[in-house]
Write an enzyme that holds these catalytic residues in place. Structure first.
Site, PDB file in Angstrom:
ATOM      1  N   ASP A 118       0.866  -1.182   0.000  1.00  0.00           N
ATOM      2  CA  ASP A 118       0.000   0.000   0.000  1.00  0.00           C
ATOM      3  C   ASP A 118       0.901   1.230   0.000  1.00  0.00           C
ATOM      4  O   ASP A 118       2.009   1.178  -0.522  1.00  0.00           O
ATOM      5  CB  ASP A 118      -0.943  -0.040   1.204  1.00  0.00           C
ATOM      6  CG  ASP A 118      -2.284   0.651   0.934  1.00  0.00           C
ATOM      7  OD1 ASP A 118      -2.267   1.870   0.695  1.00  0.00           O
ATOM      8  OD2 ASP A 118      -3.325  -0.025   0.938  1.00  0.00           O
ATOM      9  N   HIS A 129       2.108   1.843  -3.232  1.00  0.00           N
ATOM     10  CA  HIS A 129       1.202   2.812  -3.848  1.00  0.00           C
ATOM     11  C   HIS A 129       1.760   4.223  -3.805  1.00  0.00           C
ATOM     12  O   HIS A 129       1.014   5.188  -4.001  1.00  0.00           O
ATOM     13  CB  HIS A 129      -0.165   2.770  -3.160  1.00  0.00           C
ATOM     14  CG  HIS A 129      -0.890   1.465  -3.336  1.00  0.00           C
ATOM     15  ND1 HIS A 129      -2.146   1.247  -2.805  1.00  0.00           N
ATOM     16  CD2 HIS A 129      -0.541   0.326  -3.986  1.00  0.00           C
ATOM     17  CE1 HIS A 129      -2.538   0.013  -3.124  1.00  0.00           C
ATOM     18  NE2 HIS A 129      -1.575  -0.563  -3.834  1.00  0.00           N
TER      19      HIS A 129
END
Length: 459
Positions: free
Chosen positions: A277, A300
């Site tokens: 993430d 991310h």
């Protein structure tokens, strides 16, 4: 009377060797001669560098150097090491050392001097623990992790969504000395069904949560495979993080590297984060946050947000991300806000001197962020202003490396992109940019092709 005079003389001698501020906090008390520990510096004040935005009252923090942490002369009699193995902790990777850790912590917290909680080499299995303050340390309290900590793999072992909690501490140092590892053993959690949309679903634990911690240094430690966020901060201030190594597979859900919430004056420097993430996520209520020299990937990217999902969120301001490398991530530099009525302000944000390597969305402002697409509205009420992207270069995995999608209700103001050179990695198509609902945008881009003008769009 002789004993009393000896105590007074000892007190006066120590005062001559210490800073005046520490003398005022010190009360003489006889103590046995403890084990010795290498002196450690306390976290010093953050140095500051001028911020390009004149509109915001915050000045962005600058990176902290070793020299900015003044060493403090700690009398030998005030140092003491509390080794968890002397309290019954077993380094076999199987026996639960929770009680030993908590018992040792009780003695650490009560020591009026410079205590060190030592977790020596070896592998220690530990059920959830909370290191609770406030403590009585006159000098920086030290937690030294030389070995490996392993969390329970079963999610049902956690009553609260945290494995290790450090709460209400001031003047605190956590170090791994380059060998310490915190292993969240999260593999089983990543394969469980998603909680999204379910009313009864157990929240996965963060590996280590800092709450109401101030004046702290966290350095030279590795974290692996958390079940959720690896490190999170809540209501904390004046924190330096350096030499942090965080690793989890790129497909491990919600394993943010470092998450910040309602905190201020935090610097993250010289670290490497590769997760499933956000490498770093900056939530609501944060001010004066600096990210310097961080290598991010997989993951991310580095995100401000998500914001605007919950009631009573606070503004975000004074964020700088500088001299970082982002490699192979789904996003690069991102600001994301949820649709809805929650109106907060996000301003004085600077991303500069960033190298992108095959990043899918290198620069993105997404004010229609709604994973799962189950939002009641399509329009965000979060206001963005004074946002700068400067000297961002490298390669994009998509043909649209710059995407600015602002809210039609609260258009972005003063969005500046300067010295942007992001090329499409496949080389066969020219890269493009898209901009919607901006006011006062300044675009100085070599690649991609800049937006000709700001465009209004109704979602």
């Amino acid at each position: 009377m002789v004993a009393f005079m000896r105590t007074v003389i000892t007190f006066l001698f120590i005062c001559l060797t210490l800073e005046t501020t520490y003398c005022s906090r010190f009360a003489p008390a006889p103590s046995p001669k403890p084990e010795s520990v290498s002196p450690a510096g306390a976290p010093g004040p953050h140095s500051e560098s001028p911020h390009p935005s004149k509109a915001a009252p915050f000045s962005a923090p600058g990176p902290i150097s070793e020299s900015s942490e003044p060493s403090i002369a700690v009398p030998e009699s005030m140092r003491r090491i509390f080794d968890v193995t002397q309290y019954g902790a077993v380094s076999d990777g199987k026996s639960d050392s929770q009680l030993a850790f908590l018992t040792a912590w009780s003695d650490v917290c009560d020591w009026d001097g410079q205590p060190t909680l030592l977790i020596p080499e070896g592998t220690f299995f530990v059920n959830p623990v909370t290191f609770q303050g406030p403590c009585y340390n006159t000098y920086p309290l030290i937690v030294e992790i030389a070995g490996t900590l392993k969390a329970p793999s079963d999610i049902h072992a956690f009553e609260e969504p945290s494995w290790i909690v450090i709460r209400k501490l001031n003047n605190f140092i956590l170090t791994g000395n380059g060998t310490g590892i915190i292993d969240g053993q999260g593999k089983e959690s990543w394969t469980r069904p998603r909680c999204r949309g379910k009313k009864r679903c157990k929240e996965y634990p963060h590996s280590i949560r800092f709450q109401k911690v101030s004046n702290a240094t966290i350095s030279n430690i590795s974290l692996l495979n958390s079940k959720c966020f690896h490190i999170s901060f809540l209501d904390s201030s004046n924190i330096l993080m350096r030499g942090i190594n965080i690793t989890a597979p790129g497909n491990s859900r919600n394993t943010d590297g470092i998450h910040l919430s309602r905190s201020s004056d935090i610097n993250i420097t010289s670290s490497r984060i590769g997760v499933g993430d956000d490498c770093v996520s900056i939530g609501a209520g944060n001010t004066n946050i600096g990210i310097f020299g961080v290598y991010c990937g997989p993951g991310h990217g580095i995100s401000v947000g998500s914001l605007g999902k919950y009631n009573n969120e606070e503004d975000v301001a004074g964020i700088i991300v500088n001299n970082c490398t982002i490699n192979g991530t789904t996003n690069g530099l991102r600001i994301k806000t949820w649709p809805g009525p929650q109106a907060i302000k996000v301003y004085d944000i600077t991303f500069e001197n960033i190298k992108m390597i095959n990043v899918s969305n290198p620069i993105i402002i997404d004010q229609k962020y709604c994973p799962g697409h189950r939002c009641d509205s399509d329009i965000s009420s979060v206001g963005l202003s004074d946002i700068q992207f400067r000297n961002i270069k490298g390669t994009s995995q998509t043909a649209s490396p710059v995407s600015i999608f602002c809210s039609p209700k609260v258009p972005c103001k003063n969005i500046h992109l300067r010295d942007i050179n992001l090329t499409y990695a496949n080389g066969s198509t020219s890269a493009e940019s898209s901009c919607f609902n901006t006011e006062g945008a300044y675009l100085d881009m070599k690649n991609p092709i800049p937006c000709v003008k700001s465009t209004s769009l109704t979602y």
